[in-house]
Scaffold this active site. Structure first.
Site, mmCIF file in Angstrom:
data_model
loop_
_atom_site.group_PDB
_atom_site.id
_atom_site.type_symbol
_atom_site.label_atom_id
_atom_site.label_comp_id
_atom_site.label_asym_id
_atom_site.label_seq_id
_atom_site.Cartn_x
_atom_site.Cartn_y
_atom_site.Cartn_z
ATOM 1 N N CYS A 2 0.859 -1.187 0.000
ATOM 2 C CA CYS A 2 0.000 0.000 0.000
ATOM 3 C C CYS A 2 0.892 1.233 0.000
ATOM 4 O O CYS A 2 2.103 1.139 0.103
ATOM 5 C CB CYS A 2 -0.854 0.014 1.257
ATOM 6 S SG CYS A 2 -1.791 -1.487 1.491
ATOM 7 N N ASN A 101 1.200 0.069 6.136
ATOM 8 C CA ASN A 101 1.587 -0.711 4.965
ATOM 9 C C ASN A 101 2.356 -1.912 5.463
ATOM 10 O O ASN A 101 3.352 -1.772 6.169
ATOM 11 C CB ASN A 101 2.452 0.117 4.001
ATOM 12 C CG ASN A 101 3.003 -0.760 2.858
ATOM 13 O OD1 ASN A 101 2.334 -1.706 2.441
ATOM 14 N ND2 ASN A 101 4.216 -0.476 2.408
ATOM 15 N N GLY A 102 1.896 -3.106 5.124
ATOM 16 C CA GLY A 102 2.600 -4.319 5.557
ATOM 17 C C GLY A 102 1.606 -5.439 5.802
ATOM 18 O O GLY A 102 0.416 -5.309 5.539
ATOM 19 N N GLU A 482 7.742 -12.549 -24.991
ATOM 20 C CA GLU A 482 6.666 -11.536 -24.913
ATOM 21 C C GLU A 482 7.215 -10.120 -24.828
ATOM 22 O O GLU A 482 6.512 -9.178 -25.156
ATOM 23 C CB GLU A 482 5.721 -11.815 -23.759
ATOM 24 C CG GLU A 482 6.269 -11.613 -22.373
ATOM 25 C CD GLU A 482 5.180 -11.787 -21.308
ATOM 26 O OE1 GLU A 482 4.010 -11.461 -21.563
ATOM 27 O OE2 GLU A 482 5.502 -12.254 -20.224
HETATM 28 C C1 AGP Z 1 2.787 -13.190 -18.358
HETATM 29 O O1 AGP Z 1 3.992 -12.426 -18.357
HETATM 30 C C2 AGP Z 1 1.709 -12.530 -19.166
HETATM 31 N N1 AGP Z 1 1.508 -11.201 -18.760
HETATM 32 C C3 AGP Z 1 0.447 -13.380 -19.258
HETATM 33 O O2 AGP Z 1 0.819 -14.664 -19.722
HETATM 34 C C4 AGP Z 1 -0.328 -13.571 -17.940
HETATM 35 O O3 AGP Z 1 0.416 -14.368 -17.058
HETATM 36 C C5 AGP Z 1 -1.660 -14.264 -18.268
HETATM 37 O O4 AGP Z 1 -2.402 -13.425 -19.114
HETATM 38 C C6 AGP Z 1 -2.478 -14.607 -17.015
HETATM 39 O O5 AGP Z 1 -2.808 -13.442 -16.332
HETATM 40 P P1 AGP Z 1 -3.396 -13.599 -14.823
HETATM 41 O O6 AGP Z 1 -2.297 -14.179 -13.993
HETATM 42 O O7 AGP Z 1 -3.769 -12.207 -14.413
HETATM 43 O O8 AGP Z 1 -4.573 -14.528 -14.893
#
Ligand code: AGP
Length: 602
Positions: A2, A101-102, A482
């Site tokens: 937070c 916060n914690g 990615e």
């Molecule tokens: C991971 O780096 C990506 N951003 C993507 O694969 C993500 O993990 C996936 O969309 C799942 O999202 P979530 O954990 O919010 O469900």
């Protein structure tokens, strides 16, 4: 995680609002303020972001002469986001206000004791116990500072607190244990905040509160002392951030900041109360366990499935978008579905969970977002305590998912009898070493910057692992592809000879996740297969593994650990590798093309 902000300055109200806005990256599901006006404490708080709040509440109606105030922007860890659970929290008399916060480990027992002594609670957060403990101290005559020192000695867990008392209207008292708290002095006032971004506009000198210290802020400045009352000389920290960098805490990107937040994030995950973990683990007993998630969260499911099976459970990981197809309407009355999601809003995972519920399954949600759809659909849930993750690429959310799932798995094994109490205590002790081990890895990331420079121009890469580290390899490949757009593929190392090895030619990059675990001897063979075809080998290995160093072109060492900790430790260098390759390729790791932080569409 937070955000806390406090100030003693003229026209404190707009300063508080602005300071908190700069901390919203730390949490934004609810917000609140406490001011001292004409000797009384005024508290204004609600669910929602600061902008929502300011639109709803006429802050201009407040006395412009208000000079002392504290504020809080929340990321729910205990207690869903709502007005009652928003900070500041008040004591029974309404004359003491605190923001925290914690994560407090022992709040349930403290709360029971306070209630037995007649205290009435208005929230179900861990933080509210602090307000009532301070109330008892002030009532005993030791003043606000003494009362906060006493409260901190009774609590266990991370704790950054700012407190007001109408009996001492000219000051803010702060305490800091693990969660950060920084003090600032400027031409117009004195300030405290969870992070420097809130202070840069107002302060010219910055002081990090030492661990376990207390600060008393007044119009003229502040004093620092230890919990036992010894005076502490404040140590100024240099801050040369421009406001643009301020929101990322001085890091070039949120992703790098969040990689570096992992020791604290994991230590907060390890603080999930044993009672919560035991309750969640009980859902797994005697059940077929189906873990489901998407992307990185699926990798956490896959990793946990290996561990659960090794502990005697029947566990399977299924990609959320394939869940319904994979199970084809099988009755799931004897199953428990573990839905894993950082956002708690991923449509594929929501769909899988709804399908499972229709077929009679119980649901255990593992999310980083308490106020999420998956949490509300779950029969029980664990919050991974990772704090807000702004970068699109999952980093700290993955490590905290792994840790939460391991805590759950081992606790279920203890309950089922497949793990002795002594072995369970041994696991708890080993897991407690994770934050320090992650920190030791973070201290050597420059090594990865060098390695990344070598690989930044590659077009393809394999990431290979065995056992639990198949998931680690897949996660490393996902990170690289990615954010750097290099075609990286993660899969079981033993699969190479069944086709993929045909792609390998001299210089083809193969990243091996090859720590000293039960599959290390076999993975050496996989390394040699690739090497024989001219592949370039980068190995993430256990420190001191000279044999593997010999056959690797590049390597990165992680501390020797029990097998089940290696996925957590080996992921960190792979996150950093992806980050540095992406930045060398001139890309923005925080905003990779075509991606969103939460995929809420099918
Ligand atoms: C991971 O780096 C990506 N951003 C993507 O694969 C993500 O993990 C996936 O969309 C799942 O999202 P979530 O954990 O919010 O469900």
């Amino acid at each position: 995680m937070c955000g806390i902000f406090g100030c003693i300055c003229e026209a404190a109200v707009p300063v508080l609002v602005d300071g908190l806005r700069r901390l919203e990256y730390r949490g934004y599901d609810s917000v609140g303020f406490a001011f001292i006006s004409e000797g009384r404490i005024i508290v204004m708080k609600d669910k929602g972001s600061i902008d929502d709040f300011v639109r709803r509440v006429d802050l201009d109606s407040l006395d412009s002469r208000i000079e002392v105030g504290i504020g809080h922007t929340r990321w729910a860890t205990h207690g869903a986001p709502c007005k009652e659970n928003a900070h500041p929290h008040l004591d029974c008399t309404g004359s003491i206000a605190i923001v925290h916060n914690g994560v407090l480990e022992n709040f349930l027992e403290l709360r029971a004791g306070l209630q037995a002594r007649g205290h009435a609670f208005s929230s179900n957060t861990d933080s509210e116990v602090i307000a009532h403990l301070v109330e008892e101290g002030v009532r005993s005559g030791i003043g606000l500072k003494g009362a906060l020192a006493s409260a901190s000695s009774q609590t266990r867990g991370s704790m950054a607190v700012a407190a007001l008392s109408s009996a001492e209207p000219d000051r803010i008292v702060c305490f800091r244990r693990e969660s950060p708290l920084i003090l600032g002095i400027g031409p117009k006032g004195v300030y405290c905040a969870s992070d420097i971004p809130a202070l840069v506009k107002y302060a010219t000198r910055f002081f990090l509160m030492p661990e376990g210290s207390l600060a008393t802020l007044t119009r003229g400045g502040f004093t620092l002392e230890s919990a036992s009352g010894e005076q502490i000389d404040p140590c100024a920290v240099g801050v040369d951030w421009d406001l643009a960098a301020v929101d990322r805490g001085g890091y070039a990107h949120f992703m790098l900041k969040e990689i570096h937040e992992q020791p604290l994030a994991v230590s907060n995950t390890l603080r999930i109360s044993a009672e919560y973990v035991a309750r969640a683990a009980s859902l797994l007993l005697g059940k077929r366990i189906l873990l489901t998630g998407s992307g990185t969260s699926y990798h956490a499911c896959l990793c946990a499935s290996y561990l659960l099976n090794s502990l005697g459970f029947d566990a399977r990981a299924i990609i959320s978008s394939e869940f319904e197809e994979h199970l084809k309407g099988q009755p799931l009355g004897e199953a428990v579905v573990v839905g894993v999601s950082q956002s708690g809003e991923t449509a594929d995972t929501l769909g899988a969970i709804r399908h499972a519920k229709r077929l009679g399954a119980r649901v255990l949600g593992i999310t980083n977002t308490l106020s999420s759809s998956i949490t509300s659909l779950s029969d029980a849930y664990l919050c991974t305590q990772g704090g807000p993750e702004i970068g699109v690429a999952a980093t700290k959310s993955f490590l905290t998912q792994l840790v939460a799932l391991e805590m759950l798995s081992f606790r279920a094994a203890l309950a089922s009898g497949s793990l002795s109490r002594a072995d369970y205590e041994g696991v708890v002790s080993e897991m407690a070493s994770l934050p320090a081990k992650i920190s030791s890895i973070l201290g050597r990331l420059d090594r990865l910057r060098e390695i990344a420079l070598k690989y930044a121009d590659r077009r393809d890469a394999y990431f290979l692992g065995r056992g639990m580290n198949v998931a680690t390899a897949m996660e490393g490949a996902l990170k690289l592809k990615e954010i750097s757009y290099i075609h990286a593929e993660g899969y079981p190392a033993g699969e190479s000879k069944h086709g993929p090895i045909s792609l390998v030619e001299p210089g083809f990059l193969c990243v091996f996740v090859a720590p000293k675990d039960s599959s290390r001897q076999r993975i050496i063979g996989n390394v040699m297969e690739m090497k024989a075809r001219g592949a370039e080998i980068f190995s993430v290995l256990t420190e001191g593994d000279g044999e593997l160093v010999e056959v690797s072109d590049e390597h990165f060492e992680v501390p020797e650990s029990p097998e089940y900790l290696y996925p957590v430790l080996c992921t960190v260098p792979l996150q950093a590798l992806a980050y540095y390759v992406a930045t060398y390729r001139g890309l923005d790791p925080d905003r990779p093309r075509n991606l969103a932080k939460s995929v809420t569409v099918l």
